[in-house]
Design a protein around this motif. Structure first.
Motif, PDB file in Angstrom:
ATOM      1  N   THR A  30      40.437  44.571  45.431  1.00 35.63           N
ATOM      2  CA  THR A  30      41.694  44.328  44.741  1.00 35.63           C
ATOM      3  C   THR A  30      41.419  43.819  43.332  1.00 35.63           C
ATOM      4  O   THR A  30      40.364  43.226  43.070  1.00 35.63           O
ATOM      5  CB  THR A  30      42.542  43.285  45.490  1.00 35.63           C
ATOM      6  N   GLY A  80      36.187  44.102  52.505  1.00 38.97           N
ATOM      7  CA  GLY A  80      37.300  44.994  52.776  1.00 38.97           C
ATOM      8  C   GLY A  80      37.768  45.663  51.500  1.00 38.97           C
ATOM      9  O   GLY A  80      36.975  46.034  50.650  1.00 38.97           O
ATOM     10  N   LYS A  81      39.070  45.788  51.346  1.00 43.65           N
ATOM     11  CA  LYS A  81      39.636  46.494  50.208  1.00 43.65           C
ATOM     12  C   LYS A  81      39.397  45.735  48.905  1.00 43.65           C
ATOM     13  O   LYS A  81      39.594  44.527  48.820  1.00 43.65           O
ATOM     14  CB  LYS A  81      41.138  46.673  50.420  1.00 43.65           C
TER      15      LYS A  81
END
Length: 277
Positions: free
Chosen positions: A20, A17-18
């Motif tokens: 970070t 996903g994202k």
């Protein structure tokens, strides 16, 4: 470790996903400990620091009319400088570790997987720097404290003997850890900038150890004015117990050396953003 196994580590640690900052740091942390060279470099730096410090302290002899300019009889020695006698070699080890963390990925081809997982690229550079800086800081600071404590046994009764509570001693030992952490980050920057382990390590050696000696080729006044601001000389000022007339203060040495590291990181970031892997 083979290229395929390194790729598996990268794939296993790739954030889902994202992307970070925390995820990138965690990925680089896992990658760091998966490399045998990381363990070897950290262990070697600690062994060298302790061995050189203990031997230098144990073999120290007070200066006399006959040996004041020779080896361990040099009157400029103090308990801290003896404990940190291995600093040049330790700086080369941790700096080389930093170089290999980035340039090694170009050698194996793993950099493609890394930059695919983190397309913005700069978090990779910063995360590698953070991981190696924290580990080197803790290890070398603790190593310096232990080397000083062991060296104190060999210096018992000598005039140069010091305790941890004496003025400047703790600052010098912790400053040594900070300097080594910055050297490791400097190595990461050189590895990212030059993308060659051999080129990065050679450049590190030249900048930290050879460059200050080139001042002898300059006029005396110019050489004396420039030498304190060279990376290696400024870095050594960070952990020197006693300041000489022509050296920087520990705080000024930190600012100057940190500036060199920031400059190298900026150049590495520029190339990383503008050129392909």
């Amino acid at each position: 470790m083979t290229t395929s196994s390194l790729s598996e580590v990268a794939a296993a640690s790739t954030p889902v996903g994202k992307v970070t900052p925390r995820g990138v740091v965690r990925s680089e942390w896992l990658k760091f400990w998966s490399l045998r060279s990381s363990w070897i470099a950290l262990a070697a730096s600690l062994v060298v620091l302790l061995a050189f410090g203990v031997i230098a302290s144990a073999t120290y002899s007070p200066p006399t009319a006959g040996n004041s300019d020779q080896g361990m009889g040099d009157g400029s020695r103090d308990a801290v400088s003896l404990a940190l006698m291995g600093s040049p070699l330790v700086s080369l080890i941790v700096g080389s570790l930093g170089v290999l963390l980035f340039a090694g990925e170009y050698s194996t081809g793993m950099i493609r997987s890394t930059l695919t997982a983190v397309p913005r690229r700069l978090p990779v550079l910063l995360s590698k720097g953070v991981v190696v800086a924290l580990l080197v800081l803790v290890l070398t600071a603790i190593g310096a404290l232990v080397a000083f404590a062991l060296g104190a046994v060999g210096l018992d009764g000598e005039k140069i003997s010091l305790s941890l509570g004496d003025e400047g001693v703790l600052r010098s030992l912790l400053g040594f850890g900070v300097y080594m952490a910055l050297v490791a980050v400097f190595g990461v920057a050189l590895g990212a900038l030059l993308r060659s382990p051999a080129g990065g390590i050679t450049s590190l050696l030249g900048i930290l150890m050879i460059l200050p000696n080139l001042t002898s080729l300059l006029p005396d006044s110019m050489g004396d004015a420039l030498e304190p601001y060279f990376p290696g000389t400024a870095g050594e000022a960070m952990f020197s117990l006693h300041r000489s007339a022509d050296s920087l203060s520990p705080g000024a040495g930190f600012v100057v050396f940190a500036g060199w590291v920031a400059l190298a990181l900026s150049a590495a970031a520029f190339r990383l953003q503008r050129t392909d892997a």
